[in-house]
Every structure is written in structure tokens, then in C-alpha cells.
Write a protein that holds these residues in place. Sequence first.
Motif, PDB file in Angstrom:
ATOM      1  N   MET A  34       0.968  -1.093   0.129  1.00 52.12           N
ATOM      2  CA  MET A  34       0.005  -0.407  -0.013  1.00 52.12           C
ATOM      3  C   MET A  34       1.090   1.351   0.222  1.00 52.12           C
ATOM      4  O   MET A  34       1.933   1.344   0.446  1.00 52.12           O
ATOM      5  CB  MET A  34      -1.070   0.212   1.182  1.00 52.12           C
ATOM      6  CG  MET A  34      -1.652  -1.571   1.207  1.00 52.12           C
ATOM      7  SD  MET A  34      -3.072  -1.484   0.186  1.00 52.12           S
ATOM      8  CE  MET A  34      -3.988   0.278   0.153  1.00 52.12           C
ATOM      9  N   ALA A  35       0.660   2.317  -0.888  1.00 55.28           N
ATOM     10  CA  ALA A  35       1.467   4.051  -0.579  1.00 55.28           C
ATOM     11  C   ALA A  35       0.276   4.331  -0.710  1.00 55.28           C
ATOM     12  O   ALA A  35      -1.066   5.194  -0.851  1.00 55.28           O
ATOM     13  CB  ALA A  35       2.250   3.209  -1.279  1.00 55.28           C
ATOM     14  N   TRP A  36       0.595   5.792   0.002  1.00 57.62           N
ATOM     15  CA  TRP A  36       0.192   7.424  -0.434  1.00 57.62           C
ATOM     16  C   TRP A  36       1.166   8.087  -1.526  1.00 57.62           C
ATOM     17  O   TRP A  36       1.915   7.983  -1.047  1.00 57.62           O
ATOM     18  CB  TRP A  36       0.355   7.241   1.006  1.00 57.62           C
ATOM     19  CG  TRP A  36      -0.896   6.703   2.031  1.00 57.62           C
ATOM     20  CD1 TRP A  36      -1.002   6.531   3.031  1.00 57.62           C
ATOM     21  CD2 TRP A  36      -2.352   7.570   1.900  1.00 57.62           C
ATOM     22  NE1 TRP A  36      -1.127   6.090   3.567  1.00 57.62           N
ATOM     23  CE2 TRP A  36      -3.055   6.354   3.394  1.00 57.62           C
ATOM     24  CE3 TRP A  36      -3.810   8.289   1.450  1.00 57.62           C
ATOM     25  CZ2 TRP A  36      -4.054   6.555   3.553  1.00 57.62           C
ATOM     26  CZ3 TRP A  36      -4.576   8.542   2.108  1.00 57.62           C
ATOM     27  CH2 TRP A  36      -5.000   7.323   3.449  1.00 57.62           C
ATOM     28  N   PHE A  37       0.087   8.832  -2.340  1.00 52.92           N
ATOM     29  CA  PHE A  37       0.454   9.368  -3.398  1.00 52.92           C
ATOM     30  C   PHE A  37      -0.001  11.032  -2.909  1.00 52.92           C
ATOM     31  O   PHE A  37      -1.128  10.766  -2.719  1.00 52.92           O
ATOM     32  CB  PHE A  37      -0.216   8.871  -4.457  1.00 52.92           C
ATOM     33  CG  PHE A  37       1.394   7.921  -5.258  1.00 52.92           C
ATOM     34  CD1 PHE A  37       0.903   6.883  -4.346  1.00 52.92           C
ATOM     35  CD2 PHE A  37       2.501   8.472  -5.980  1.00 52.92           C
ATOM     36  CE1 PHE A  37       1.954   6.178  -4.895  1.00 52.92           C
ATOM     37  CE2 PHE A  37       2.934   7.372  -6.174  1.00 52.92           C
ATOM     38  CZ  PHE A  37       2.715   5.885  -6.014  1.00 52.92           C
ATOM     39  N   ARG A  38       0.599  12.085  -3.671  1.00 52.40           N
ATOM     40  CA  ARG A  38      -0.242  13.679  -2.629  1.00 52.40           C
ATOM     41  C   ARG A  38      -0.182  14.170  -4.393  1.00 52.40           C
ATOM     42  O   ARG A  38       0.434  14.214  -5.243  1.00 52.40           O
ATOM     43  CB  ARG A  38       0.053  14.013  -2.015  1.00 52.40           C
ATOM     44  CG  ARG A  38       1.805  14.696  -2.126  1.00 52.40           C
ATOM     45  CD  ARG A  38       2.092  15.011  -0.771  1.00 52.40           C
ATOM     46  NE  ARG A  38       3.576  15.770  -1.247  1.00 52.40           N
ATOM     47  CZ  ARG A  38       4.426  15.585   0.162  1.00 52.40           C
ATOM     48  NH1 ARG A  38       3.321  16.164   1.699  1.00 52.40           N
ATOM     49  NH2 ARG A  38       5.348  16.936  -0.037  1.00 52.40           N
ATOM     50  N   GLN A  39      -0.841  15.166  -4.681  1.00 55.86           N
ATOM     51  CA  GLN A  39      -0.963  16.016  -5.631  1.00 55.86           C
ATOM     52  C   GLN A  39      -2.036  17.177  -5.249  1.00 55.86           C
ATOM     53  O   GLN A  39      -2.297  17.338  -4.656  1.00 55.86           O
ATOM     54  CB  GLN A  39      -1.572  15.387  -6.872  1.00 55.86           C
ATOM     55  CG  GLN A  39      -1.834  16.344  -8.151  1.00 55.86           C
ATOM     56  CD  GLN A  39      -2.767  15.352  -9.681  1.00 55.86           C
ATOM     57  OE1 GLN A  39      -3.062  14.093  -9.618  1.00 55.86           O
ATOM     58  NE2 GLN A  39      -2.101  15.596 -10.464  1.00 55.86           N
ATOM     59  N   TYR A  94      -4.325  14.267  -0.872  1.00 52.16           N
ATOM     60  CA  TYR A  94      -3.669  12.688  -1.143  1.00 52.16           C
ATOM     61  C   TYR A  94      -4.325  11.619  -1.166  1.00 52.16           C
ATOM     62  O   TYR A  94      -5.447  11.289  -1.279  1.00 52.16           O
ATOM     63  CB  TYR A  94      -3.387  12.554   0.176  1.00 52.16           C
ATOM     64  CG  TYR A  94      -2.357  13.546   0.864  1.00 52.16           C
ATOM     65  CD1 TYR A  94      -2.343  14.766   1.062  1.00 52.16           C
ATOM     66  CD2 TYR A  94      -0.923  13.041   1.198  1.00 52.16           C
ATOM     67  CE1 TYR A  94      -1.739  15.865   0.907  1.00 52.16           C
ATOM     68  CE2 TYR A  94      -0.653  13.840   1.934  1.00 52.16           C
ATOM     69  CZ  TYR A  94      -0.671  14.886   1.536  1.00 52.16           C
ATOM     70  OH  TYR A  94       0.411  15.950   2.761  1.00 52.16           O
ATOM     71  N   TYR A  95      -4.283  10.061  -1.988  1.00 48.06           N
ATOM     72  CA  TYR A  95      -4.486   9.260  -2.578  1.00 48.06           C
ATOM     73  C   TYR A  95      -3.908   8.080  -2.173  1.00 48.06           C
ATOM     74  O   TYR A  95      -2.548   7.828  -1.702  1.00 48.06           O
ATOM     75  CB  TYR A  95      -3.673   9.575  -4.498  1.00 48.06           C
ATOM     76  CG  TYR A  95      -4.838  10.277  -5.090  1.00 48.06           C
ATOM     77  CD1 TYR A  95      -4.672  11.398  -5.089  1.00 48.06           C
ATOM     78  CD2 TYR A  95      -6.918  10.344  -5.603  1.00 48.06           C
ATOM     79  CE1 TYR A  95      -4.538  12.710  -5.607  1.00 48.06           C
ATOM     80  CE2 TYR A  95      -6.747  11.232  -6.377  1.00 48.06           C
ATOM     81  CZ  TYR A  95      -6.399  12.229  -6.366  1.00 48.06           C
ATOM     82  OH  TYR A  95      -7.032  13.366  -7.243  1.00 48.06           O
ATOM     83  N   GLY A 117      -9.364   9.986  -3.409  1.00 45.04           N
ATOM     84  CA  GLY A 117      -8.236  11.223  -2.866  1.00 45.04           C
ATOM     85  C   GLY A 117      -9.213  11.793  -1.554  1.00 45.04           C
ATOM     86  O   GLY A 117     -10.271  11.641  -1.893  1.00 45.04           O
ATOM     87  N   THR A 118      -8.356  13.281  -0.471  1.00 45.98           N
ATOM     88  CA  THR A 118      -8.937  13.209   0.116  1.00 45.98           C
ATOM     89  C   THR A 118      -7.990  14.474   0.570  1.00 45.98           C
ATOM     90  O   THR A 118      -7.067  14.394   0.143  1.00 45.98           O
ATOM     91  CB  THR A 118      -9.131  12.351   1.554  1.00 45.98           C
ATOM     92  OG1 THR A 118      -9.645  13.295   1.989  1.00 45.98           O
ATOM     93  CG2 THR A 118      -7.783  12.211   2.391  1.00 45.98           C
TER      94      THR A 118
END
Length: 124
Positions: A34-39, A94-95, A117-118
Motif C-alpha cells: 500500500m502507498a500514499w501519493f499526493r497531488q 492525498y491518494y 482522494g482526500t
Amino acid sequence: QVQLVESGGGLVQAGGSLRLSCAASGRTFSGYTMAWFRQAPGNEREFVASITSSGGSTYYRDSVKGRFTISRDNAKNTVYLQMNSLKPEDTAVYYCAARRGAVAATLRDRYDYWGQGTQVTVSS
């Protein structure tokens, strides 16, 4: 098939904390890295943190090391991102992402499933 639903975003002042959660559907959650990405607006989606399927190894981008902690609870099919000492530059959507197997990755195209996303907004 895995469905991911993020929660926990919001507005916080600089220096504050938030904890993001990502709930996954399916019975094979423990088989996914699992991972978290952000944009942020106008930017590419970037890697933030990842955790292997067993939870034994974690990885972070340099700018969040020492401030963010990724963890998972395989019994609850949930992955978390504890974010402390937040900065305005952490503002982004954040995804949560899932990747089959036990090998962690930092590239977007290595992940098979994504949440919606949040939003996290850090005011100065």
C-alpha cells in the motif's frame, strides 16, 4: 478487484496533525503493498510513503521523513498515514494506492488500484 476509500482529510494550521485512513475492500488486503501519493494543483502526483504487504518495511519521500508515519492493520483492511508537524507545502489531495505483491514501489504506474482522494489543506 480492490476498492479504496480515503478519509481523514481537512483543514489544519501549520504545525498541526492529521491522520488519514484508507479502507480497502476484498479479502486479500494482506497480499497488497500500500502507498500514499499526493497531488497539489499544477503538480504531478508524487509518492509520499509506502508499506509492504506484511507491514515489515516502510518508505518515505525525503520531505516527510520524521513527520509522517505509514502503518496498516490487515485485520481491518486499513492503511493509515499519520501526519505531524504539517507545513503549507503539504497541502494537496492525498491518494491511497494498492499494488499486488510484497515489493514496495515509488512510481505511480506500479500501482494497480487507486482511491478517489482526500483533501488536506495546511494554513500558514
